[in-house]
Design an enzyme around this catalytic site. Sequence first.
Site, PDB file in Angstrom:
ATOM      1  N   LYS A 112     -34.118  48.380  17.195  1.00  0.00           N
ATOM      2  CA  LYS A 112     -34.671  49.739  17.200  1.00  0.00           C
ATOM      3  C   LYS A 112     -34.446  50.470  15.885  1.00  0.00           C
ATOM      4  CE  LYS A 112     -35.331  50.411  22.014  1.00  0.00           C
ATOM      5  NZ  LYS A 112     -35.354  51.257  23.180  1.00  0.00           N
ATOM      6  N   LYS A 195     -40.566  40.309  24.408  1.00  0.00           N
ATOM      7  CA  LYS A 195     -40.533  40.809  25.781  1.00  0.00           C
ATOM      8  C   LYS A 195     -41.578  41.910  25.970  1.00  0.00           C
ATOM      9  CE  LYS A 195     -37.405  44.699  25.969  1.00  0.00           C
ATOM     10  NZ  LYS A 195     -37.068  45.622  26.985  1.00  0.00           N
ATOM     11  N   LYS A 198     -41.887  48.863  26.677  1.00  0.00           N
ATOM     12  CA  LYS A 198     -42.518  50.188  26.704  1.00  0.00           C
ATOM     13  C   LYS A 198     -42.948  50.610  25.321  1.00  0.00           C
ATOM     14  CE  LYS A 198     -39.478  52.316  30.080  1.00  0.00           C
ATOM     15  NZ  LYS A 198     -38.196  52.987  29.945  1.00  0.00           N
TER      16      LYS A 198
HETATM   17  P1  ATP Z   1     -38.042  49.928  25.339  1.00  0.00           P
HETATM   18  O1  ATP Z   1     -39.203  49.067  25.020  1.00  0.00           O
HETATM   19  O2  ATP Z   1     -38.241  51.349  24.917  1.00  0.00           O
HETATM   20  O3  ATP Z   1     -36.725  49.346  24.953  1.00  0.00           O
HETATM   21  P2  ATP Z   1     -37.895  48.926  27.998  1.00  0.00           P
HETATM   22  O4  ATP Z   1     -39.278  48.477  28.328  1.00  0.00           O
HETATM   23  O5  ATP Z   1     -36.900  47.880  27.615  1.00  0.00           O
HETATM   24  O6  ATP Z   1     -37.992  50.053  26.906  1.00  0.00           O
HETATM   25  P3  ATP Z   1     -35.875  50.273  29.615  1.00  0.00           P
HETATM   26  O7  ATP Z   1     -35.925  51.624  30.190  1.00  0.00           O
HETATM   27  O8  ATP Z   1     -35.022  50.074  28.421  1.00  0.00           O
HETATM   28  O9  ATP Z   1     -37.342  49.754  29.241  1.00  0.00           O
HETATM   29  O10 ATP Z   1     -35.455  49.219  30.729  1.00  0.00           O
HETATM   30  C1  ATP Z   1     -35.351  49.510  32.109  1.00  0.00           C
HETATM   31  C2  ATP Z   1     -35.008  48.250  32.883  1.00  0.00           C
HETATM   32  O11 ATP Z   1     -36.087  47.326  32.784  1.00  0.00           O
HETATM   33  C3  ATP Z   1     -33.769  47.499  32.347  1.00  0.00           C
HETATM   34  O12 ATP Z   1     -33.056  46.968  33.441  1.00  0.00           O
HETATM   35  C4  ATP Z   1     -34.356  46.391  31.530  1.00  0.00           C
HETATM   36  O13 ATP Z   1     -33.495  45.274  31.436  1.00  0.00           O
HETATM   37  C5  ATP Z   1     -35.603  46.054  32.327  1.00  0.00           C
HETATM   38  N1  ATP Z   1     -36.644  45.464  31.484  1.00  0.00           N
HETATM   39  C6  ATP Z   1     -37.213  46.033  30.395  1.00  0.00           C
HETATM   40  N2  ATP Z   1     -38.146  45.216  29.879  1.00  0.00           N
HETATM   41  C7  ATP Z   1     -38.150  44.095  30.676  1.00  0.00           C
HETATM   42  C8  ATP Z   1     -38.903  42.875  30.661  1.00  0.00           C
HETATM   43  N3  ATP Z   1     -39.831  42.652  29.742  1.00  0.00           N
HETATM   44  N4  ATP Z   1     -38.661  41.953  31.616  1.00  0.00           N
HETATM   45  C9  ATP Z   1     -37.717  42.168  32.573  1.00  0.00           C
HETATM   46  N5  ATP Z   1     -36.973  43.292  32.636  1.00  0.00           N
HETATM   47  C10 ATP Z   1     -37.186  44.253  31.709  1.00  0.00           C
END
Ligand code: ATP
Length: 330
Positions: A112, A195, A198
Amino acid sequence: MNDLVFSGVQPTNQLHLGNYIGALKQWVPIQHDHRCLFCIVDLHAITVPQEPRELRQNILDVAAAYLASGIDPKRSTIFVQSEVPEHAELGWIMGTLTKMGELERMTQFKDKSAKGGMGRAGAGLFTYPALMAADILLYDTSAVPVGEDQMQHLELARVLARRFNERFGETFQIPQALIQKHGARIMSLQDPSKKMSKSDPSDTSKILLSDTADIIRKKIMRAVTDTAGGVTYDADKKPAVANLMTIYHQVTGLTMKQIETEFDGKGYGDFKKALAEAVVAHLEPITKRMQEFRSDPHELLRILDNGRERAQLLAAEKMKLVRSRVGLGR
Ligand code: ATP
Ligand code: LTN
């Protein structure tokens, strides 16, 4: 032994299928035999700049997503992190026990802060894992269901719990991560080496919980596949197809073997069509319930008020002990 389960999602941008499969969907069955706290971690969200009005909407969106996915507010406590100030207080104390080197190794921080360089990243982004440890340890959590990307943060929470206990006497339970075999890391539909995230600027890389059926179909039909043909599971050689199969497994309940049998002799086109329909059928009722909760904010606010009260009681009691162990106050 305490059997409390704690997890949280940041109210940033819109939730996607990876968040749902990796986190929310996993939480629903756990509620039946554990005390659960599901937090909306807004203090974590502001470690990168957020527009205040949008943040406030996103907090309610995440609450609606929890409820729509099947979190039952009668069984589980749903609350907003910043409304229980003990999180910030314990986060500070955890920060004093955390080594700079431990934070520098965190891959999420490295990712990040990569764009603008480490020197420009906020100090809050750097100390983020100490606050996450506080979230978990404050409630004597025994298990934390998360996606794989959070493993490193959870490992630090375990280290900090042990470090505190050694220095100040037994105070915190050592938490365990709960990570699924298939679904802990849903990949981007456009690049199976990244992955689903968001913060990915590509719309077609992710399926949002708010997407319409037609948009879901389009995104899945455009998802990349592998050059080798055939719907067989091989995460190393066919990562794109393995990812789509993981999604299919999650939304239908079929095993990888059953999926291979269903599509034996068929092409990726047929598989993607079936996958699109299965994802639409699974998400449609959730999306609908999310909209219903969002159209009646009173009900959401009542649930969050209730959750705050329950979490606050537990947090206040634990912090009394923590302050006295550390020697804070008079
Ligand atoms: P960012 O992209 O801003 O880091 P994020 O998509 O990782 O956001 P978070 O709010 O950080 O979202 O994650 C919320 C939950 O979703 C956490 O438990 C995280 O491990 C899970 N998670 C996030 N992305 C994935 C993914 N691609 N596959 C499985 N679990 C995920
Ligand atoms: N860092 C997590 C969100 C988070 C969390 C937590 C998850 C903050 N505090 C406590 C589980 C338990 C993320 O998803 N990015």
